[in-house]
Design a protein around this motif. Structure first.
Motif, PDB file in Angstrom:
ATOM      1  N   PRO A 171       5.812 -10.270  -0.345  1.00  8.02           N
ATOM      2  CA  PRO A 171       4.780 -10.772  -1.247  1.00  8.02           C
ATOM      3  C   PRO A 171       4.933 -12.217  -1.704  1.00  8.02           C
ATOM      4  N   ALA A 172       6.103 -12.822  -1.581  1.00 10.54           N
ATOM      5  CA  ALA A 172       6.307 -14.195  -2.078  1.00 10.54           C
ATOM      6  C   ALA A 172       5.886 -14.323  -3.532  1.00 10.54           C
TER       7      ALA A 172
ATOM      8  N   ALA B  55      -5.884  -2.868  12.049  1.00  8.64           N
ATOM      9  CA  ALA B  55      -4.663  -2.129  11.749  1.00  8.64           C
ATOM     10  C   ALA B  55      -3.785  -2.884  10.762  1.00  8.64           C
ATOM     11  N   ASN B  56      -3.790  -4.194  10.851  1.00  7.24           N
ATOM     12  CA  ASN B  56      -2.878  -4.974  10.021  1.00  7.24           C
ATOM     13  C   ASN B  56      -3.423  -5.271   8.634  1.00  7.24           C
ATOM     14  N   VAL B  57      -4.702  -5.575   8.497  1.00  9.15           N
ATOM     15  CA  VAL B  57      -5.211  -5.886   7.155  1.00  9.15           C
ATOM     16  C   VAL B  57      -5.251  -4.653   6.268  1.00  9.15           C
ATOM     17  N   THR B  58      -5.196  -3.469   6.854  1.00  9.28           N
ATOM     18  CA  THR B  58      -5.176  -2.237   6.065  1.00  9.28           C
ATOM     19  C   THR B  58      -3.775  -1.623   5.964  1.00  9.28           C
TER      20      THR B  58
ATOM     21  N   ARG C   2      -1.255  -3.857  -3.356  1.00  8.92           N
ATOM     22  CA  ARG C   2      -2.691  -3.699  -3.632  1.00  8.92           C
ATOM     23  C   ARG C   2      -3.058  -4.136  -5.044  1.00  8.92           C
ATOM     24  N   LEU C   3      -2.112  -4.067  -5.970  1.00  8.61           N
ATOM     25  CA  LEU C   3      -2.388  -4.513  -7.327  1.00  8.61           C
ATOM     26  C   LEU C   3      -2.304  -6.029  -7.433  1.00  8.61           C
ATOM     27  N   LEU C   4      -1.322  -6.623  -6.768  1.00  6.18           N
ATOM     28  CA  LEU C   4      -1.208  -8.075  -6.777  1.00  6.18           C
ATOM     29  C   LEU C   4      -2.359  -8.730  -6.021  1.00  6.18           C
TER      30      LEU C   4
END
Length: 341
Positions: A26-27, A16-19, A40-42
């Protein structure tokens, strides 16, 4: 309390968390108004689980569960786990992650670096066609971390000792355990641990914990020395570092921390401290000869584990995105791996 008893629930948490792309921290240093900042782009592989390092170690958790319990009643749904890992751990995604790391040499240093090495080691240990393709895909990122670590260590004159992500002892211990370091970098890690910590004594254990620790400064240091000292030398070093243990003196490191607000993102770190202490206390106890110190550490490890486990599956994203990994470390600590080089 075996990991198998929690495998299915932990796998569901990790999936659930990795998706889950948002919320996201994002730091990332924004240098232009033209930058595309979607997670998702970074980070095409590690965009979920709130932040990069949590995403990496939640992937580690999935591979650990798959390797230990895949195909057994403890983890019946392996197809979903493999499908998510295949979708994330692709050569293209990991090439992008490697490039991001090389372009930003202080990003996630050293905590996230160490978890990436641990993930690669777990994939390699998993083996088979799955493990081989994930290991191959991860290789550019592993090589990037190895080079970054080798470049940073000579400049790291002093360790970071506090109980949060930059803690030097925890990250370098995890890196050593992975077996993913080149020979030269592995030697440099061992030498740096010894130069930082070998002469330490009389640790101020009574100062712990700080209010948002998820690592114990004293125990992570002691557990790091477990990796680089022979057992008899470790016992002597520990006698100097925590001199009251053998005599039965009170020690704050052995007392389960009080967590007044599980939902607070910083105070809730103390839940992780409970579990990371359990892992370190257990590993240290197993490395010591029979005696009073070993007994005290083992008893404290069990008490911390009992106190920490109920918080793992609370359904609160504040802890759900990271805490299960530390429960897995406490229940099933990684053995030092054989170097791949």
């Amino acid at each position: 309390m075996p990991l198998s008893a929690h495998a299915a629930a932990f796998a569901q948490l990790a999936l659930a968390n990795v998706t889950r792309e948002y919320p996201n921290f994002p730091a990332h240093l924004v240098t232009s108004a033209d930058e595309q900042l979607e997670p998702r782009l970074l980070h095409p592989a590690f965009y979920g689980a709130y932040d990069w390092h949590s995403s990496v170690h939640m992937h580690w958790l999935l591979v650990r569960l798959l390797r230990r319990h895949g195909g057994t009643p403890a983890l019946p749904d392996t197809e979903t786990v493999v499908a998510v890992l295949d979708r994330h751990l692709t050569p293209a995604n990991l090439a992008a992650e490697a490039a991001y790391l090389r372009d930003r040499p202080s990003f996630e240093r050293p905590y996230g670096w160490a978890w990436l090495l641990a993930l690669a080691a777990e994939c390699r240990a998993h083996g088979g066609a799955e493990g081989e393709r994930w290991t191959t895909a991860l290789r550019p990122a592993v090589d990037a971390v190895d080079g970054l670590l080798a470049g940073w260590l000579p400049r790291a004159t002093y360790p970071v000792r506090h109980g949060n992500h930059p803690n030097s002892a925890f990250a370098l211990s995890l890196a050593l355990d992975s077996g993913e370091l080149s020979d030269g970098t592995g030697r440099a890690v061992r030498e740096r641990l010894l130069s930082w910590f070998a002469d330490d004594h009389d640790a101020p254990a009574h100062w712990e914990p700080s209010g948002q620790d998820f690592l114990s400064p004293a125990l992570t240091e002691a557990d790091a020395m477990r990796r680089v000292l022979a057992p008899e030398r470790l016992a002597a070093w520990l006698d100097r570092f925590l001199p009251g243990l053998g005599a039965g003196a009170p020690c704050a490191l052995l007392e389960v921390p009080v967590v007044s607000d599980h939902a607070d993102p910083q105070i809730g770190h103390l839940l992780g401290l409970t579990l990371s202490r359990a892992a370190a206390l257990r590993s240290l106890a197993e490395a010591l000869p029979d005696g009073a110190v070993r007994t005290r550490l083992a008893e404290a490890a069990a008490a911390h584990l009992t106190a920490g486990m109920p918080a793992v599956e609370r359904g609160d994203f504040t802890t759900d995105h990271w805490l299960a990994t530390f429960a897995a470390l406490a229940l099933d600590p990684p053995a030092p791996a054989q170097p791949r080089h």
